[in-house]
Design an enzyme around this catalytic site. Structure first.
Site, PDB file in Angstrom:
ATOM      1  N   LEU A   1       2.571   3.462   7.862  1.00  0.00           N
ATOM      2  CA  LEU A   1       2.091   2.192   7.304  1.00  0.00           C
ATOM      3  C   LEU A   1       2.989   1.017   7.667  1.00  0.00           C
ATOM      4  O   LEU A   1       2.649  -0.130   7.362  1.00  0.00           O
ATOM      5  CB  LEU A   1       1.996   2.292   5.767  1.00  0.00           C
TER       6      LEU A   1
ATOM      7  N   THR B   1       7.289  -4.999  16.419  1.00  0.00           N
ATOM      8  CA  THR B   1       7.228  -4.021  15.319  1.00  0.00           C
ATOM      9  C   THR B   1       5.995  -3.150  15.472  1.00  0.00           C
ATOM     10  O   THR B   1       6.058  -1.929  15.346  1.00  0.00           O
ATOM     11  CB  THR B   1       7.145  -4.741  13.949  1.00  0.00           C
TER      12      THR B   1
ATOM     13  N   ILE C   1       0.840  -1.211   0.000  1.00  0.00           N
ATOM     14  CA  ILE C   1       0.000   0.000   0.000  1.00  0.00           C
ATOM     15  C   ILE C   1       0.873   1.258   0.000  1.00  0.00           C
ATOM     16  O   ILE C   1       0.599   2.225  -0.713  1.00  0.00           O
ATOM     17  CB  ILE C   1      -0.979  -0.005   1.202  1.00  0.00           C
TER      18      ILE C   1
ATOM     19  N   GLY D   1       8.566  -5.259   2.798  1.00  0.00           N
ATOM     20  CA  GLY D   1       8.572  -4.400   1.598  1.00  0.00           C
ATOM     21  C   GLY D   1       9.693  -4.845   0.661  1.00  0.00           C
ATOM     22  O   GLY D   1      10.555  -5.638   1.038  1.00  0.00           O
TER      23      GLY D   1
ATOM     24  N   ALA E   1      -2.182   3.536   9.884  1.00  0.00           N
ATOM     25  CA  ALA E   1      -2.871   2.431   9.209  1.00  0.00           C
ATOM     26  C   ALA E   1      -3.125   1.328  10.226  1.00  0.00           C
ATOM     27  O   ALA E   1      -2.190   0.713  10.733  1.00  0.00           O
ATOM     28  CB  ALA E   1      -2.029   1.905   8.059  1.00  0.00           C
TER      29      ALA E   1
ATOM     30  N   ASP F   1      11.873   2.376   5.201  1.00  0.00           N
ATOM     31  CA  ASP F   1      11.425   0.980   5.157  1.00  0.00           C
ATOM     32  C   ASP F   1      12.624   0.093   5.466  1.00  0.00           C
ATOM     33  O   ASP F   1      13.718   0.360   4.970  1.00  0.00           O
ATOM     34  CB  ASP F   1      10.850   0.667   3.756  1.00  0.00           C
ATOM     35  N   ASN F   2      12.418  -0.941   6.268  1.00  0.00           N
ATOM     36  CA  ASN F   2      13.535  -1.852   6.570  1.00  0.00           C
ATOM     37  C   ASN F   2      13.525  -3.078   5.660  1.00  0.00           C
ATOM     38  O   ASN F   2      14.312  -4.000   5.846  1.00  0.00           O
ATOM     39  CB  ASN F   2      13.520  -2.276   8.049  1.00  0.00           C
TER      40      ASN F   2
ATOM     41  N   TYR G   1      -1.908 -10.056  16.935  1.00  0.00           N
ATOM     42  CA  TYR G   1      -1.904  -9.023  15.893  1.00  0.00           C
ATOM     43  C   TYR G   1      -3.009  -8.003  16.164  1.00  0.00           C
ATOM     44  O   TYR G   1      -2.777  -6.791  16.183  1.00  0.00           O
ATOM     45  CB  TYR G   1      -2.081  -9.688  14.526  1.00  0.00           C
TER      46      TYR G   1
ATOM     47  N   LYS H   1      -2.389  -4.034  17.224  1.00  0.00           N
ATOM     48  CA  LYS H   1      -2.918  -2.890  16.462  1.00  0.00           C
ATOM     49  C   LYS H   1      -3.923  -2.096  17.295  1.00  0.00           C
ATOM     50  O   LYS H   1      -4.048  -0.882  17.134  1.00  0.00           O
ATOM     51  CB  LYS H   1      -3.546  -3.352  15.137  1.00  0.00           C
TER      52      LYS H   1
END
Ligand code: UDP
Length: 319
Positions: free
Chosen positions: A76, A95, A12, A36, A117, A31-32, A149, A153
């Site tokens: 994100l 994370t 996304i 991604g 997100a 970004d790591n 999860y 979130k």
């Protein structure tokens, strides 16, 4: 506008970066590359307005200069995908919680708006559909790792709302329902890219459970449009929004539709949940968003139909 996208090399994030660049904005991505991929942003790197930092959002020294120079943060970066959550629960929890904590802390120092997100997972296994933003969440026991999860979130949402109320940091929370499109990988369990790849290779299309569970899918371009509309609406600050659409399909029907659209020789096979994920895995039978709130704020309806979305995804995987 100068935008920071955490997780901008993901599915996304890379589409959001593309859209913002196409209107002339400057885009910074951190970004790591855990989930991604550089190839998701390869076509953007020639654009002088695009800047990439390889690193983790938990590295505070990397975040400071990026947040300082940007006007808005699209957060994100997250561990996503049911398979990843079951295989790497420590990474998922850390994370999602520590990363978001760092992004909010640094953004608060510079008072930069953060778009968070989140996910429809936060509703858990509630059977009351459609899901409304102020509905109760229902989670399973901590011994079933998939709920980590949802909880991680949910903590992100609590923290973002706490920053909004206590520190007056502008935030907007987006609960994304099943989003699909090119660049989404099937590696972490997502059903549409998995089915498309299986069908194109003439491998068995693996429907988990009896396939009667339903999902509603939204094309990534529509999700990006809604994300930007809400990011730019000051009335949306401190609010939570469902991002998705209401039309449902069973997973079994989806498998057959993908098979037909790819002219595949694949068999559609049923795989028990215990075998697909872990013993005692609990799936959601239905997951439908009530989108009246986002509709009221933006007036925008997702326009890409499921067959149109599947067509674009199939073309992407064919290449
Ligand atoms: N699913 C499936 N076969 C697969 C991958 C997923 O039948 O190879 C099912 C999965 O059990 C769920 C639905 O497809 O019922 C959507 O799965 P996904 O992981 O894409 O999203 P989520 O479960 O988060 O809605």
């Amino acid at each position: 506008m100068r935008n920071l996208i955490t997780g901008g090399a993901g599915f996304i994030g890379s589409h959001l970066a593309e859209r913002l660049l196409s209107r002339g904005d400057e885009v910074y991505v951190i970004d790591n590359l855990s989930t991604g991929k550089l190839e998701n942003i390869a076509h953007l790197r020639r654009n002088p307005n695009f800047h990439f930092t390889l690193g983790s959002i938990s590295e505070e020294h990397l975040l400071h200069p990026l947040v300082e120079k940007c006007d808005i943060v699209y957060h994100l970066a997250a561990a996503v995908g049911v398979r990843l959550i079951i295989e790497k629960p420590v990474e998922t929890i850390e994370t999602n919680i520590l990363g978001t904590e760092m992004v909010l802390k640094v953004s608060n120092q510079y008072k930069k708006k953060v778009i968070i997100a989140s996910t429809s997972e936060v509703y858990g296994k509630t059977s009351k559909v459609p899901f409304r933003e102020d509905d109760d969440s229902v989670y399973g026991p901590t011994t079933k790792s998939r709920w980590s999860y949802a909880c991680s979130k949910a903590i992100d949402e609590f923290l973002a709302l706490a920053y909004f109320h206590e520190k007056k940091l502008p935030i907007v929370i987006l609960r994304l329902f099943n989003t699909i499109g090119p660049r989404q990988t099937g590696k972490y369990g997502m059903v549409v890219p998995t089915f498309v790849q299986q069908a194109l290779l003439n491998h068995p299309i693996t429907v988990f459970g009896d396939g009667s569970q339903k999902r509603s899918f939204t094309y990534v371009d529509d999700v990006v449009t809604l994300t930007i509309l809400l990011a730019e609406d000051s009335k949306a600050e401190g609010e939570v929004f469902n991002i998705g659409n209401g039309s449902e399909i069973t997973i079994k029907e989806l498998a057959h539709q993908v098979k037909k659209m790819t002219n595949s020789q694949s068999d559609v096979v049923l795989v028990p949940y215990d075998q697909a994920y872990e013993r005692g895995f609990e799936d959601m039978q239905r997951r439908v968003p009530d989108i009246s709130k986002v509709d009221k704020y933006t007036g925008f309806h997702p326009r890409t139909t499921l067959p149109e979305s599947l067509q674009k995804i199939i073309e992407y995987h064919r290449q």
